[in-house]
Every structure is written in C-alpha cells, then in structure tokens.
Design an enzyme around this catalytic site. Structure first.
Site, mmCIF file in Angstrom:
data_model
loop_
_atom_site.group_PDB
_atom_site.id
_atom_site.type_symbol
_atom_site.label_atom_id
_atom_site.label_comp_id
_atom_site.label_asym_id
_atom_site.label_seq_id
_atom_site.Cartn_x
_atom_site.Cartn_y
_atom_site.Cartn_z
ATOM 1 N N GLU A 231 -117.473 37.746 -45.922
ATOM 2 C CA GLU A 231 -116.819 37.566 -47.229
ATOM 3 C C GLU A 231 -117.229 36.231 -47.851
ATOM 4 O OE1 GLU A 231 -112.609 38.156 -46.690
ATOM 5 O OE2 GLU A 231 -112.874 40.307 -46.329
ATOM 6 N N GLN B 285 -128.461 53.213 -63.993
ATOM 7 C CA GLN B 285 -127.634 54.414 -63.762
ATOM 8 C C GLN B 285 -126.616 54.458 -64.893
ATOM 9 O OE1 GLN B 285 -128.104 56.727 -61.301
ATOM 10 N NE2 GLN B 285 -126.425 57.989 -62.029
ATOM 11 N N HIS C 111 -130.781 47.555 -69.638
ATOM 12 C CA HIS C 111 -131.625 48.752 -69.744
ATOM 13 C C HIS C 111 -131.329 49.562 -71.014
ATOM 14 C CE1 HIS C 111 -134.467 51.585 -68.323
ATOM 15 N NE2 HIS C 111 -133.580 52.561 -68.313
ATOM 16 N N LYS D 138 -145.456 58.273 -69.051
ATOM 17 C CA LYS D 138 -145.087 58.141 -67.639
ATOM 18 C C LYS D 138 -144.072 59.215 -67.261
ATOM 19 C CE LYS D 138 -141.690 55.021 -66.219
ATOM 20 N NZ LYS D 138 -141.158 53.683 -65.918
ATOM 21 N N THR E 1 -144.941 51.559 -61.776
ATOM 22 C CA THR E 1 -145.253 51.790 -63.191
ATOM 23 C C THR E 1 -146.396 50.881 -63.643
ATOM 24 O OG1 THR E 1 -142.968 52.415 -63.615
ATOM 25 C CG2 THR E 1 -144.268 51.718 -65.529
HETATM 26 C C1 R5P Z 1 -137.730 52.414 -66.346
HETATM 27 O O1 R5P Z 1 -137.114 53.091 -67.148
HETATM 28 C C2 R5P Z 1 -137.953 50.954 -66.563
HETATM 29 O O2 R5P Z 1 -138.170 50.656 -67.898
HETATM 30 C C3 R5P Z 1 -139.123 50.450 -65.728
HETATM 31 O O3 R5P Z 1 -140.325 51.014 -66.222
HETATM 32 C C4 R5P Z 1 -138.949 50.816 -64.296
HETATM 33 O O4 R5P Z 1 -137.708 50.414 -63.822
HETATM 34 C C5 R5P Z 1 -140.051 50.214 -63.445
HETATM 35 O O5 R5P Z 1 -139.854 50.610 -62.126
HETATM 36 P P1 R5P Z 1 -141.025 50.546 -61.061
HETATM 37 O O6 R5P Z 1 -141.532 49.137 -61.025
HETATM 38 O O7 R5P Z 1 -140.331 50.952 -59.784
HETATM 39 O O8 R5P Z 1 -142.059 51.536 -61.449
#
Ligand code: R5P
Length: 295
Positions: free
Chosen positions: A39, A97, A130, A190, A225
């Site tokens: 904790e 999320q 996000h 993507k 990505t």
């Molecule tokens: C996704 O919607 C976000 O904008 C990023 O493109 C994503 O979180 C990148 O994740 P990763 O590095 O695991 O491909």
C-alpha cells in the site's frame, strides 16, 4: 500563490518543477513510502494556506499505482488546507477503453474519471486524451491540451515534409500539425485485431517518394503501428521517417521493434516515464501546461 504538488517518479517531478517555473508557483515534494504489503503512503510536509493546489501526477505505467497515488494526493492536499485541488495528469490511463467494444466490457475511462472526481479534484488538465468527449465523465472543469504544434515549434525538419496519421480517424491531428509546419498531410489505413491486438497496414499508395515523413500519433504502446508504418513508407520511397507522439508508453520490446524499423527519431512529450534510446527524444511540455492553468 498557486502551489504545485509533485507526484512521485518520472516525469511528474520534473514536469511539476517546469510548470512551477512557468507560473512562478511554489513547488512541494511530498513524502512517499510503501508499506510492506504494497500500500502507498503520502504526506504533504507543509501547511497549505487556502492555496489553489495542482497535483502533478502522470497516470502512466504502473497505471494502477499512479491512480491510487493521485487519489491519495487529493485528500492529502485538501486535508492540509488547500482551498481546492486540480489534477494535472499529462497522461490519462484507461482512456482507450472508452466504449464497450465487446459485450461484457466496462467503460474503463468513465470509471477512472468518476473516481478522480470523487477523490476531490475539481479540475483535470490532461494532454491528448484518446477521445476528448470522454472528459464529460469528469465532474468539474476538464481541459485537453494538444502538444503537437508546441512540440513542432521546438524542432526543425528539413526537406519536403508530409505529415501522416496512422488511420483516417486521427487525420485531424495530421491536419493541424501539417498546418503548423506549412506541409501536406494524408493518412494511412490501419487495422487492429480486437482480440490479438495485431496491427496490419493496408498498402495504400502514399506520395512518399523522396519525402521527409512525420508520423503523428497520440500513443506508442507496443510500437506495432509506427514500426509497420515506417517500413511501409520506406518501401514507398520515403527519404526520412520521424514520429511525433504525445505518449511514448513503449511497452515490452517496443523500442527494439522501432529501432529496427529504420525510423530516424521519435519525438515524445514528457507525459510518461522516460526511456533511453538513440532514436528517442523528449520535449518538455511544462511551459505549455503552465500557460493553461486557471490562476
Ligand atoms: C490507437 O488508436 C492509437 O491512436 C495508437 O495508434 C495506438 O495506441 C498505438 O499502439 P501500438 O503502439 O501498440 O501500435
């Protein structure tokens, strides 16, 4: 006078100090310890004389510890005499999320924002959450800062620049950055498998030949990505590829993946714990945050 209370660890302490310098505020470093059972314990070692207080605490990895620390700091600040307390969380955990993608899932960001409100925060300043509309779940003033134009102002890119977002949904980011750099913009296509998390890039034709490409994204998590996009762009004749991101989480072997992709450099805001690599450079966004405070 505004008081900045720094959360523990990187980059909260450095960011708090940079914000304090920008606004001419008082910086307080709390006492931290961890009990043997795991904790957290915190104590603000000074009396706060009805001051407006901002806690500076990233909610980056380890997210669950960061969240509990942020909630404890709100109560500690109010109990030490703060008139009110706002949270500067340059990275907001659980923000991806933001809906029930599959039946039975929670809307995690709603739970997190409501918990922060209940802890006592009346204001939340975050960076490139996000989905900005999720901030409606926070019960108080909420501000979402975009760091890209500020970061671009600290950099000097050469050549024929093309700004790209990894998907159509994020094209607004590319448009704004391109406008700041007086450059063209476009988007890649993507797909992410919702179950395995695997990223694939469609071989969309991009006018990349001979260009300096700047990939702009909110988060690098596993690096899939940006690494895939970089490889695709080099295959299409790009001269140089850079990335500009708000949150470089770089989980697991993300850095190794990116180092192997041929990307020249990743510029990241200092919103989560920093890593070391020749391809990684952090830009302090403390002054950008400082200028947004309501004091
Ligand atoms: C996704 O919607 C976000 O904008 C990023 O493109 C994503 O979180 C990148 O994740 P990763 O590095 O695991 O491909």
């Amino acid at each position: 006078m505004v008081v900045l209370v720094a959360g523990p660890g990187d980059p909260s302490r450095e960011l708090a100090s940079s914000i304090a310098e920008t606004v001419g505020g008082r910086l307080i470093i709390p006492v931290w310890k961890r009990f043997p059972d795991g904790e957290h314990y915190v104590r603000i070692p000074e009396q706060l004389n009805s001051d407006r207080v901002y806690v500076v605490q990233t909610l980056g990895p380890p997210q669950n510890d960061s969240l509990v620390q942020a909630m404890l700091l709100a109560d500690a600040a109010l109990g030490s005499g703060a008139s009110s307390v706002g949270l500067i969380a340059p990275y907001t955990a659980y923000s991806r999320q933001d809906k029930r993608f599959l039946p039975g899932e929670p809307i995690s960001i709603k739970v997190v924002l409501r918990a922060l409100s209940s802890a006592g925060y009346d204001e939340l300043i975050t960076v490139e959450i996000h989905k900005p509309n999720t901030l409606d779940w926070f019960q108080g003033r909420a501000l979402n800062l975009s760091p890209y134009e500020y970061m671009a102002g600290k950099l000097d890119f050469e050549g024929d620049i093309l700004v790209l977002s990894p998907d159509l949904g994020a094209i607004e980011r590319a448009r704004r950055l391109a406008s700041a750099l007086d450059a063209d913009y476009d988007y890649l296509v993507k797909h992410r498998d919702r179950v395995t998390g695997e990223v694939t890039m469609e071989p969309k034709e991009i006018p990349a030949r001979g260009k300096t490409i700047i990939l702009v994204d909110d988060i690098i998590s596993t690096g899939g990505t940006i690494a895939r996009a970089t490889r695709l762009l080099f295959r299409q004749g790009a001269r140089k590829v850079y990335a500009l991101v708000a949150h470089a989480l770089l989980v697991g072997n993300a850095l190794e993946k990116l180092e192997g992709s041929g990307i020249l450099r990743i510029y990241a805001a200092n919103t989560v714990a920093r890593r070391k690599s020749a391809i990684l450079e952090y830009i302090d966004i403390g002054p950008l945050i400082g200028r947004s405070l309501s004091v």
